[in-house]
Design an enzyme around this catalytic site. Structure first.
Site, PDB file in Angstrom:
ATOM      1  N   ASP A  69       1.781  15.895  10.280  1.00 51.66           N
ATOM      2  CA  ASP A  69       2.269  16.194   8.930  1.00 51.66           C
ATOM      3  C   ASP A  69       3.142  17.458   8.871  1.00 51.66           C
ATOM      4  O   ASP A  69       2.847  18.400   8.119  1.00 51.66           O
ATOM      5  CB  ASP A  69       1.101  16.310   7.919  1.00 51.66           C
ATOM      6  CG  ASP A  69       0.150  15.132   8.000  1.00 51.66           C
ATOM      7  OD1 ASP A  69       0.567  14.074   8.509  1.00 51.66           O
ATOM      8  OD2 ASP A  69      -1.009  15.267   7.562  1.00 51.66           O
ATOM      9  N   PHE A  76       3.998   8.563  10.384  1.00 51.83           N
ATOM     10  CA  PHE A  76       3.088   9.325   9.532  1.00 51.83           C
ATOM     11  C   PHE A  76       3.835  10.383   8.708  1.00 51.83           C
ATOM     12  O   PHE A  76       5.045  10.524   8.798  1.00 51.83           O
ATOM     13  CB  PHE A  76       1.996   9.970  10.393  1.00 51.83           C
ATOM     14  CG  PHE A  76       0.838   9.041  10.696  1.00 51.83           C
ATOM     15  CD1 PHE A  76       0.937   7.674  10.496  1.00 51.83           C
ATOM     16  CD2 PHE A  76      -0.371   9.545  11.182  1.00 51.83           C
ATOM     17  CE1 PHE A  76      -0.134   6.824  10.770  1.00 51.83           C
ATOM     18  CE2 PHE A  76      -1.440   8.713  11.456  1.00 51.83           C
ATOM     19  CZ  PHE A  76      -1.330   7.352  11.258  1.00 51.83           C
ATOM     20  N   THR A 129     -10.019  16.980   4.802  1.00 51.88           N
ATOM     21  CA  THR A 129     -10.646  15.664   4.947  1.00 51.88           C
ATOM     22  C   THR A 129     -12.114  15.712   4.505  1.00 51.88           C
ATOM     23  O   THR A 129     -12.662  14.696   4.102  1.00 51.88           O
ATOM     24  CB  THR A 129     -10.569  15.191   6.412  1.00 51.88           C
ATOM     25  OG1 THR A 129     -10.994  16.261   7.252  1.00 51.88           O
ATOM     26  CG2 THR A 129      -9.159  14.798   6.784  1.00 51.88           C
ATOM     27  N   GLU A 182      -4.917  18.376   6.607  1.00 51.18           N
ATOM     28  CA  GLU A 182      -3.793  17.439   6.570  1.00 51.18           C
ATOM     29  C   GLU A 182      -2.754  17.981   5.583  1.00 51.18           C
ATOM     30  O   GLU A 182      -3.083  18.721   4.653  1.00 51.18           O
ATOM     31  CB  GLU A 182      -4.265  16.055   6.111  1.00 51.18           C
ATOM     32  CG  GLU A 182      -5.287  15.445   7.057  1.00 51.18           C
ATOM     33  CD  GLU A 182      -5.686  14.015   6.679  1.00 51.18           C
ATOM     34  OE1 GLU A 182      -5.661  13.160   7.562  1.00 51.18           O
ATOM     35  OE2 GLU A 182      -6.048  13.759   5.516  1.00 51.18           O
ATOM     36  N   TRP A 184       0.827  -1.211   0.000  1.00 50.05           N
ATOM     37  CA  TRP A 184       0.000   0.000   0.000  1.00 50.05           C
ATOM     38  C   TRP A 184       0.856   1.253   0.000  1.00 50.05           C
ATOM     39  O   TRP A 184       1.893   1.300   0.669  1.00 50.05           O
ATOM     40  CB  TRP A 184      -0.879  -0.007   1.257  1.00 50.05           C
ATOM     41  CG  TRP A 184      -1.485   1.325   1.566  1.00 50.05           C
ATOM     42  CD1 TRP A 184      -0.919   2.337   2.287  1.00 50.05           C
ATOM     43  CD2 TRP A 184      -2.766   1.797   1.140  1.00 50.05           C
ATOM     44  NE1 TRP A 184      -1.772   3.413   2.335  1.00 50.05           N
ATOM     45  CE2 TRP A 184      -2.915   3.105   1.641  1.00 50.05           C
ATOM     46  CE3 TRP A 184      -3.810   1.245   0.376  1.00 50.05           C
ATOM     47  CZ2 TRP A 184      -4.056   3.879   1.419  1.00 50.05           C
ATOM     48  CZ3 TRP A 184      -4.950   2.011   0.160  1.00 50.05           C
ATOM     49  CH2 TRP A 184      -5.067   3.304   0.676  1.00 50.05           C
ATOM     50  N   MET A 185       0.406   2.299  -0.694  1.00 50.15           N
ATOM     51  CA  MET A 185       1.090   3.596  -0.639  1.00 50.15           C
ATOM     52  C   MET A 185       0.056   4.716  -0.534  1.00 50.15           C
ATOM     53  O   MET A 185      -0.923   4.715  -1.265  1.00 50.15           O
ATOM     54  CB  MET A 185       1.908   3.785  -1.922  1.00 50.15           C
ATOM     55  CG  MET A 185       2.587   5.140  -2.025  1.00 50.15           C
ATOM     56  SD  MET A 185       3.549   5.292  -3.550  1.00 50.15           S
ATOM     57  CE  MET A 185       2.281   5.826  -4.688  1.00 50.15           C
ATOM     58  N   ASN A 186       0.278   5.680   0.400  1.00 49.45           N
ATOM     59  CA  ASN A 186      -0.477   6.933   0.306  1.00 49.45           C
ATOM     60  C   ASN A 186       0.489   8.111   0.212  1.00 49.45           C
ATOM     61  O   ASN A 186       1.396   8.031  -0.639  1.00 49.45           O
ATOM     62  CB  ASN A 186      -1.600   7.053   1.345  1.00 49.45           C
ATOM     63  CG  ASN A 186      -1.237   6.933   2.788  1.00 49.45           C
ATOM     64  OD1 ASN A 186      -0.795   5.890   3.246  1.00 49.45           O
ATOM     65  ND2 ASN A 186      -1.421   7.987   3.549  1.00 49.45           N
ATOM     66  N   ASP A 187       0.325   9.151   0.984  1.00 43.27           N
ATOM     67  CA  ASP A 187       0.989  10.442   0.739  1.00 43.27           C
ATOM     68  C   ASP A 187       2.470  10.406   0.335  1.00 43.27           C
ATOM     69  O   ASP A 187       3.253   9.659   0.937  1.00 43.27           O
ATOM     70  CB  ASP A 187       0.987  11.281   2.028  1.00 43.27           C
ATOM     71  CG  ASP A 187      -0.326  11.250   2.760  1.00 43.27           C
ATOM     72  OD1 ASP A 187      -1.270  10.629   2.283  1.00 43.27           O
ATOM     73  OD2 ASP A 187      -0.396  11.862   3.839  1.00 43.27           O
TER      74      ASP A 187
HETATM   75  C1  FRU Z   1      -3.208  12.049   4.736  1.00 42.03           C
HETATM   76  C2  FRU Z   1      -2.887  11.314   6.026  1.00 42.03           C
HETATM   77  C3  FRU Z   1      -1.965  12.157   6.899  1.00 42.03           C
HETATM   78  C4  FRU Z   1      -1.294  11.131   7.767  1.00 42.03           C
HETATM   79  C5  FRU Z   1      -1.152   9.976   6.824  1.00 42.03           C
HETATM   80  C6  FRU Z   1      -1.271   8.622   7.462  1.00 42.03           C
HETATM   81  O1  FRU Z   1      -3.575  11.224   3.684  1.00 42.03           O
HETATM   82  O2  FRU Z   1      -4.094  10.986   6.701  1.00 42.03           O
HETATM   83  O3  FRU Z   1      -2.626  13.169   7.627  1.00 42.03           O
HETATM   84  O4  FRU Z   1      -0.064  11.560   8.264  1.00 42.03           O
HETATM   85  O5  FRU Z   1      -2.162  10.118   5.827  1.00 42.03           O
HETATM   86  O6  FRU Z   1      -0.930   7.608   6.582  1.00 42.03           O
END
Ligand code: FRU
Length: 434
Positions: free
Chosen positions: A138, A74, A208, A190, A14-17
């Site tokens: 963040d 995070f 959000t 965020e 998985w990948m997010n930010d």
């Molecule tokens: C944004 C977020 C950040 C947090 C991270 C957690 O997409 O919710 O606020 O640090 O993803 O994975």
């Protein structure tokens, strides 16, 4: 089937930010929220990749791990201090399983851009500055004059989104300077990022409430942003948690080409991966407006022209995969449709000052219709980047719209109508195999 050809994505997991974007010792480093164990959010680490040109990326070992699955490393940022790379991030403790503050700010350093050592006296910010703050994460750090400046995403009383401002002389001791910015349309902000572009202070932040990235452009006065203009940084459905690079002479931004509210619609989890980064974009200010365009380096993806036309009509695009770029110059109205043989279609219209994109029949993931007001020129330009699970659109090097699309077929039919039109279609290379 949906693995990108020229976008950054995790091979598995998985990948997010995007995190810690930095140009350091001649290379671009990108870190990202990563779960190597499965294609679902959890066990969040900092994945790491490096590039010479922002187009070709090499995956590197994970930079930061949490203590266990009830913790997470995070989002955050990276800067250079005394020749070292310093990562500044939020350490998360799941309150259901742990005591103490839920979110604290920490640092880690690296001398070689490969191994990272956590600071022994972490955290460097151990609690929110006031009561009632329910989000505190963040950190994005920049160097301003002779100080380090940090903006933090926050929210108060489960009601209002805020950006908090801190300053420091050494990245270890931080002074709270107050609330830089508030947004009542969301409970939480965020991934804030404060940059200076063309003499203006620009705050980029994710909300959000609608899962989109907004900007507020103005001037910073006594620790507060006095806002002259606000808007969306991207008008599509899938662009979140954007961050700019530290240490470049242009302002380059990358966002997560995804959206928390739409993630369950994407079919890529079955392929063992989840998450795509947007193409890098350049931000600039012109005539008082914040504008966005694809970075110049993306032209090096072109391997040849697959179509060149100076008339309207329906054309078959000679391609065996969804991996190409469409460039059109036109006057008056434009109607453009990209279709697959299975009837899947992406539509784009420009009429007067309105641009409309319709992805409702684009494939597996349910799409939408999006509308945006645009500034017309004598001749207008649209550029579309089509990849296996996304399309990113740019109008007049000013406005961006990003969408995740998951067609089962290939969009190899271009149906186009306009006046004074020039269409060029380029094949793009697969950066993961070349
Ligand atoms: C944004 C977020 C950040 C947090 C991270 C957690 O997409 O919710 O606020 O640090 O993803 O994975």
């Amino acid at each position: 089937m949906f693995k990108p050809h020229y976008h950054f994505f995790p091979i598995t997991g998985w990948m997010n930010d995007p995190n810690g974007l930095i140009h350091w010792k001649g290379k671009y480093h990108m870190f990202y929220q990563y779960n190597p164990k499965k294609p679902r959010w959890g066990n969040i680490c900092w994945g790491h990749a490096v590039s010479d040109d922002l187009v070709h990326w090499r995956h590197l070992p994970v930079a930061l791990y949490p203590k266990d699955e009830t913790h997470g490393v995070f989002s955050g940022s990276a800067v250079e201090k005394d020749g070292k790379m310093v990562l500044v991030y939020t350490y998360f403790r799941d309150p259901e399983h742990n005591e103490g503050e839920k979110e604290v700010q920490c640092i880690a350093t690296s001398e070689d851009g490969w191994n990272f050592v956590e600071y022994e006296n972490n955290p460097v910010i151990s609690k929110p500055p006031e009561e009632g703050i329910h989000a505190f994460r963040d950190p994005k750090v920049n160097r301003i004059g002779n100080k380090w400046r940090m903006v933090l995403g926050s929210g108060k009383d489960k009601r209002i989104g805020m950006v908090l401002l801190y300053t420091s002389e050494d990245l270890v001791h931080w002074d709270y300077e107050g609330v830089l910015f508030e947004d009542e349309s969301t409970k939480e902000i965020e991934c804030p990022d404060l940059v200076s572009i063309g003499g203006k202070d620009v705050l980029i932040y994710s909300v959000t409430s609608t899962n989109s990235v907004l900007f507020a452009l103005g001037k910073l006065k006594e620790g507060k942003l006095s806002v002259e203009k606000k808007g969306l940084l991207d008008h599509g459905t899938d662009f979140y948690a954007a961050q700019t690079f530290y240490g470049t002479d242009r302002v380059i931004v990358i966002g997560w080409l995804q959206n928390w509210h739409r993630t369950d619609l994407y079919p890529t989890e079955k392929e063992g991966w989840n998450g795509v980064m947007s193409l890098p974009r350049e931000l600039y200010v012109e005539d008082g407006e914040l504008k966005v365009k694809p970075i110049e380096e993306l032209k090096t993806l072109r391997t040849g022209k697959i179509l060149e036309k100076e008339s309207s009509g329906t054309y078959r695009i000679n391609t065996n995969k969804n991996c190409y770029e469409v460039c059109c110059s036109f006057q008056g109205n434009l109607s453009l449709a990209l279709q697959s043989e299975l009837g899947e279609v992406i539509k784009l219209f420009v009429e007067k000052d309105t641009l409309v994109v319709d992805t409702t029949r684009s494939g597996i993931s349910k799409g939408v219709t999006k509308e945006v007001k645009v500034q017309r020129r004598e001749t207008d330009k649209v550029r579309l980047f089509i990849d296996a699970c996304s399309v990113e659109m740019f109008f007049n090097d000013s406005v961006a719209l990003s969408f995740r699309v998951h067609p089962e077929g290939i969009y190899n039919m271009l149906d186009i109508e306009s006046y004074l039109l020039k269409v060029d279609i380029y094949a793009l290379k697969n950066v993961w195999i070349s």
